[in-house]
Motif scaffolding. Structure first.
Motif, PDB file in Angstrom:
ATOM      1  N   ALA A 196      36.953  38.910  39.451  1.00  0.00           N
ATOM      2  CA  ALA A 196      38.342  39.410  39.177  1.00  0.00           C
ATOM      3  C   ALA A 196      38.350  40.892  38.637  1.00  0.00           C
ATOM      4  O   ALA A 196      37.241  41.146  37.661  1.00  0.00           O
ATOM      5  CB  ALA A 196      39.160  38.597  38.243  1.00  0.00           C
TER       6      ALA A 196
ATOM      7  N   HIS B 174      41.916  39.067  42.559  1.00  0.00           N
ATOM      8  CA  HIS B 174      40.899  37.972  42.104  1.00  0.00           C
ATOM      9  C   HIS B 174      40.518  37.271  43.532  1.00  0.00           C
ATOM     10  O   HIS B 174      41.459  37.022  44.387  1.00  0.00           O
ATOM     11  CB  HIS B 174      41.403  37.078  40.942  1.00  0.00           C
ATOM     12  N   TYR B 175      39.433  36.628  43.361  1.00  0.00           N
ATOM     13  CA  TYR B 175      38.839  35.772  44.517  1.00  0.00           C
ATOM     14  C   TYR B 175      37.962  34.823  44.039  1.00  0.00           C
ATOM     15  O   TYR B 175      37.298  34.882  42.944  1.00  0.00           O
ATOM     16  CB  TYR B 175      38.168  36.691  45.505  1.00  0.00           C
ATOM     17  N   THR B 176      38.524  33.368  44.061  1.00  0.00           N
ATOM     18  CA  THR B 176      37.796  32.191  44.053  1.00  0.00           C
ATOM     19  C   THR B 176      37.129  31.577  45.274  1.00  0.00           C
ATOM     20  O   THR B 176      38.027  31.359  45.979  1.00  0.00           O
ATOM     21  CB  THR B 176      38.712  31.289  43.228  1.00  0.00           C
ATOM     22  N   THR B 177      35.998  31.097  45.265  1.00  0.00           N
ATOM     23  CA  THR B 177      35.383  30.455  46.311  1.00  0.00           C
ATOM     24  C   THR B 177      36.225  28.869  46.327  1.00  0.00           C
ATOM     25  O   THR B 177      36.936  28.309  45.802  1.00  0.00           O
ATOM     26  CB  THR B 177      33.916  30.054  46.170  1.00  0.00           C
TER      27      THR B 177
ATOM     28  N   TYR C  65      43.880  28.097  42.336  1.00  0.00           N
ATOM     29  CA  TYR C  65      43.320  29.374  42.160  1.00  0.00           C
ATOM     30  C   TYR C  65      42.644  29.919  43.370  1.00  0.00           C
ATOM     31  O   TYR C  65      42.054  31.082  43.358  1.00  0.00           O
ATOM     32  CB  TYR C  65      42.376  29.587  40.952  1.00  0.00           C
ATOM     33  N   GLN C  66      42.163  28.951  44.239  1.00  0.00           N
ATOM     34  CA  GLN C  66      41.181  29.184  45.399  1.00  0.00           C
ATOM     35  C   GLN C  66      41.778  30.140  46.410  1.00  0.00           C
ATOM     36  O   GLN C  66      42.800  30.470  46.631  1.00  0.00           O
ATOM     37  CB  GLN C  66      41.087  27.791  46.056  1.00  0.00           C
ATOM     38  N   GLY C  67      40.683  31.231  46.718  1.00  0.00           N
ATOM     39  CA  GLY C  67      40.850  32.259  47.738  1.00  0.00           C
ATOM     40  C   GLY C  67      41.238  33.686  46.863  1.00  0.00           C
ATOM     41  O   GLY C  67      41.033  33.875  46.098  1.00  0.00           O
ATOM     42  N   PHE C  68      41.887  34.348  47.947  1.00  0.00           N
ATOM     43  CA  PHE C  68      42.030  35.750  47.476  1.00  0.00           C
ATOM     44  C   PHE C  68      43.430  35.973  47.356  1.00  0.00           C
ATOM     45  O   PHE C  68      44.251  35.490  47.780  1.00  0.00           O
ATOM     46  CB  PHE C  68      41.756  36.891  48.604  1.00  0.00           C
TER      47      PHE C  68
ATOM     48  N   ALA D  11      46.386  29.144  49.708  1.00  0.00           N
ATOM     49  CA  ALA D  11      45.442  28.645  48.945  1.00  0.00           C
ATOM     50  C   ALA D  11      45.534  27.246  48.796  1.00  0.00           C
ATOM     51  O   ALA D  11      46.727  26.718  48.751  1.00  0.00           O
ATOM     52  CB  ALA D  11      45.727  29.287  47.420  1.00  0.00           C
TER      53      ALA D  11
ATOM     54  N   TYR E 196      49.180  34.820  47.204  1.00  0.00           N
ATOM     55  CA  TYR E 196      47.854  34.503  48.119  1.00  0.00           C
ATOM     56  C   TYR E 196      48.066  34.722  49.388  1.00  0.00           C
ATOM     57  O   TYR E 196      48.776  33.851  50.243  1.00  0.00           O
ATOM     58  CB  TYR E 196      47.202  32.939  47.996  1.00  0.00           C
TER      59      TYR E 196
ATOM     60  N   GLY F 226      33.757  33.127  41.336  1.00  0.00           N
ATOM     61  CA  GLY F 226      34.831  34.012  41.529  1.00  0.00           C
ATOM     62  C   GLY F 226      34.623  35.218  40.704  1.00  0.00           C
ATOM     63  O   GLY F 226      33.573  35.484  39.898  1.00  0.00           O
TER      64      GLY F 226
END
Length: 230
Positions: free
Chosen positions: A214, A203-206, A169-172, A165, A161, A212
């Motif tokens: 991916a 992957h990216y999750t807000t 999982y948060q973020g890029f 993060a 990351y 998200g």
């Protein structure tokens, strides 16, 4: 109506250093009465007839504080026993829809659970996670198959990351996974077929983990099964 699979999950922590987990799995058996052959001459009779049978999904111990003296590795653990392999459980958490469909390698041939030894956890810096890793040595057969060979497989996953993060999982993030082992076979068969599985994800999750996106690239050698295609 049919209930064909259930779990009972038991965890016990005698102290903060150690955690035990045992998860029995009640499942519906299907199969014929023909013998199952192992090696050139050995075989075991089968009496599978659709009964609900009990097997162990998870049975492992977590050593929680081996790196408690380090701020960067304070959350890392060593896990021994029948446990999640490095990719599937992590990817199911990223995806969030395990109840809809399997993740790619889990669909193609890689079971979610293997007996083995694994080191895993995040690497923290200033309260943020920049790396998350899992690396371990496992049996060639999963939790629902016989181990007949004398070899093991090595699996490793690394998630990076670059902006840090706050949650898992948060973020890029950028994630790579590799699995190298051999097809399980009795030693007297003299079969040493190498198996390779590779996955690369972007992957990216807000921030709120509500959305998200991916992309995934997979490569395999001698690692595909048609079992789930039907």
């Amino acid at each position: 109506f049919d209930v064909n699979r259930t779990y009972l999950d038991f965890s016990y922590s005698p102290n903060s250093d150690i955690t035990f987990r045992v998860t029995p799995n009640l499942y519906r058996q299907y199969g014929g009465a023909s013998a199952e052959q192992f090696g050139k001459v050995a075989a075991t009779g089968s009496t599978v007839n659709g009964n609900l049978a009990l097997r162990v999904k998870y049975a492992y111990v977590d050593f929680n504080k081996l790196f408690a003296h380090s701020k960067a590795f304070s959350k890392d653990k060593l896990t021994f026993g029948q446990q999640q392999q490095p990719l599937t459980d992590w990817e199911e958490g990223l995806y969030g829809y395990r109840f809809v469909n399997l993740t790619p390698w889990n669909y193609l041939s890689l079971s979610s659970t293997y007996p083995g030894l694994k080191l895993h956890g995040p690497i923290m810096l200033h309260g943020k996670q920049y790396l998350d890793y899992e690396v371990g040595v496992f049996n060639d057969q999963s939790f629902h198959a016989y181990e007949t060979g004398d070899k093991k497989q090595v699996m490793a996953r690394l998630s990076y990351y670059p902006f840090g993060a706050i949650s898992k999982y948060q973020g890029f993030g950028l994630t790579g996974f590799v699995d190298y082992g051999y097809r399980d076979a009795a030693p007297d068969q003299n079969i040493n077929v190498p198996i390779t599985r590779v996955a690369a994800l972007v992957h990216y999750t807000t921030m709120s983990n509500n959305y998200g996106i991916a992309g995934e690239y997979d490569y395999g050698r001698n690692a595909f099964s048609i079992g789930n295609l039907y």
